[in-house]
Design a protein around this motif. Structure first.
Motif, mmCIF file in Angstrom:
data_model
loop_
_atom_site.group_PDB
_atom_site.id
_atom_site.type_symbol
_atom_site.label_atom_id
_atom_site.label_comp_id
_atom_site.label_asym_id
_atom_site.label_seq_id
_atom_site.Cartn_x
_atom_site.Cartn_y
_atom_site.Cartn_z
ATOM 1 N N UNK A 189 0.851 -1.176 0.000
ATOM 2 C CA UNK A 189 0.000 0.000 0.000
ATOM 3 C C UNK A 189 0.895 1.237 0.000
ATOM 4 N N UNK A 190 0.519 2.251 -0.722
ATOM 5 C CA UNK A 190 1.272 3.487 -0.822
ATOM 6 C C UNK A 190 1.410 4.156 0.541
ATOM 7 N N UNK A 191 2.578 4.764 0.783
ATOM 8 C CA UNK A 191 2.832 5.466 2.046
ATOM 9 C C UNK A 191 1.822 6.598 2.269
ATOM 10 N N UNK A 192 1.449 7.303 1.194
ATOM 11 C CA UNK A 192 0.485 8.400 1.327
ATOM 12 C C UNK A 192 -0.856 7.901 1.832
ATOM 13 N N UNK A 193 -1.255 6.713 1.403
ATOM 14 C CA UNK A 193 -2.539 6.169 1.826
ATOM 15 C C UNK A 193 -2.484 5.593 3.234
ATOM 16 N N UNK A 194 -1.284 5.306 3.714
ATOM 17 C CA UNK A 194 -1.138 4.731 5.043
ATOM 18 C C UNK A 194 -0.978 5.788 6.122
ATOM 19 N N UNK A 195 -0.682 7.012 5.766
ATOM 20 C CA UNK A 195 -0.398 8.045 6.747
ATOM 21 C C UNK A 195 -1.576 8.969 7.002
ATOM 22 N N UNK A 196 -1.270 10.151 7.503
ATOM 23 C CA UNK A 196 -2.311 11.125 7.854
ATOM 24 C C UNK A 196 -3.215 11.509 6.679
ATOM 25 N N UNK A 197 -2.640 11.559 5.475
ATOM 26 C CA UNK A 197 -3.436 11.907 4.294
ATOM 27 C C UNK A 197 -4.509 10.856 4.030
ATOM 28 N N UNK A 198 -4.123 9.592 4.062
ATOM 29 C CA UNK A 198 -5.081 8.502 3.877
ATOM 30 C C UNK A 198 -6.092 8.443 5.000
ATOM 31 N N UNK A 199 -5.634 8.711 6.219
ATOM 32 C CA UNK A 199 -6.534 8.742 7.368
ATOM 33 C C UNK A 199 -7.577 9.838 7.214
ATOM 34 N N UNK A 200 -7.153 11.013 6.740
ATOM 35 C CA UNK A 200 -8.085 12.116 6.499
ATOM 36 C C UNK A 200 -9.198 11.675 5.548
ATOM 37 N N UNK A 201 -8.832 11.055 4.430
ATOM 38 C CA UNK A 201 -9.840 10.638 3.451
ATOM 39 C C UNK A 201 -10.698 9.486 3.959
ATOM 40 N N UNK A 202 -10.116 8.588 4.722
ATOM 41 C CA UNK A 202 -10.904 7.515 5.327
ATOM 42 C C UNK A 202 -11.944 8.096 6.286
ATOM 43 N N UNK A 203 -11.517 9.066 7.084
ATOM 44 C CA UNK A 203 -12.432 9.703 8.031
ATOM 45 C C UNK A 203 -13.508 10.511 7.304
ATOM 46 N N UNK A 204 -13.126 11.168 6.217
ATOM 47 C CA UNK A 204 -14.088 11.931 5.421
ATOM 48 C C UNK A 204 -15.167 11.013 4.868
ATOM 49 N N UNK A 205 -14.758 9.930 4.263
ATOM 50 C CA UNK A 205 -15.712 8.987 3.688
ATOM 51 C C UNK A 205 -16.564 8.345 4.778
ATOM 52 N N UNK A 206 -15.950 8.059 5.923
ATOM 53 C CA UNK A 206 -16.670 7.420 7.035
ATOM 54 C C UNK A 206 -17.778 8.297 7.587
ATOM 55 N N UNK A 207 -17.646 9.606 7.448
ATOM 56 C CA UNK A 207 -18.635 10.487 8.064
ATOM 57 C C UNK A 207 -19.710 10.959 7.099
ATOM 58 N N UNK A 208 -19.615 10.566 5.862
ATOM 59 C CA UNK A 208 -20.710 10.869 4.948
ATOM 60 C C UNK A 208 -21.662 9.685 5.002
ATOM 61 N N UNK A 209 -22.525 9.579 4.066
ATOM 62 C CA UNK A 209 -23.513 8.513 4.081
ATOM 63 C C UNK A 209 -22.931 7.170 3.650
ATOM 64 N N UNK A 210 -21.613 7.122 3.438
ATOM 65 C CA UNK A 210 -20.944 5.881 3.039
ATOM 66 C C UNK A 210 -20.268 5.251 4.254
ATOM 67 N N UNK A 211 -20.218 3.934 4.323
ATOM 68 C CA UNK A 211 -19.533 3.298 5.457
ATOM 69 C C UNK A 211 -18.020 3.403 5.317
ATOM 70 N N UNK A 212 -17.345 3.344 6.434
ATOM 71 C CA UNK A 212 -15.885 3.409 6.420
ATOM 72 C C UNK A 212 -15.326 2.887 7.726
#
Length: 141
Positions: free
Chosen positions: A1-24
């Protein structure tokens, strides 16, 4: 997995998706990143909180937009009606529970639909979600 997706940047997008109407699963990713200890815990906490709050504000914005097109009396979904009763009773303080699974998204959507103020919504959503992520970090650390 890419380092960008494993760090704070990926966490930000995971959290963003998790808080919309999509599961995460941003909590699982946050806990894993904390145990890996390759990034500052503060940076991880801020990334998760910022992404999750932004997603909730997008949901709030959808509710605000919907309010101009459909009257509130047209709520049919039982979760949305429950969120409406909750928010009418507790006002913006009800948004402290926006972090809860299943009902958190409808709370944010209905808060926008009820036109609960943006600043009050931002403060309450941020407080609730930041505390939730602090607990995740505490349990993982």
């Amino acid at each position: 997995m890419s380092e960008a997706l494993q760090g704070p940047f990926g966490l930000f997008f995971s959290a963003l998706i998790s808080s919309t109407l999509l599961p995460g699963g941003s909590e699982v990713l946050l806990a894993w990143l904390v145990t890996e200890a390759t990034h500052s815990v503060w940076l991880l906490w801020i990334s998760a909180t910022a992404g999750n709050v932004l997603g909730s504000l997008l949901t709030w914005g959808m509710g605000y937009w919907i309010a101009g097109r459909y009257p509130l009396r047209s709520l049919e979904n039982p979760r949305h009606r429950r969120a409406q009763r909750w928010l009418e009773r507790y006002g913006p303080f009800g948004l402290l529970l926006a972090w809860l699974p299943i009902i958190g998204d409808p709370i944010c959507l209905v808060a926008g639909w009820l036109r609960i103020g943006f600043v009050a919504s931002l403060v309450m959503i941020t407080l609730g979600k930041s505390l939730r992520y602090a607990v995740v970090i505490g349990l993982a650390g």
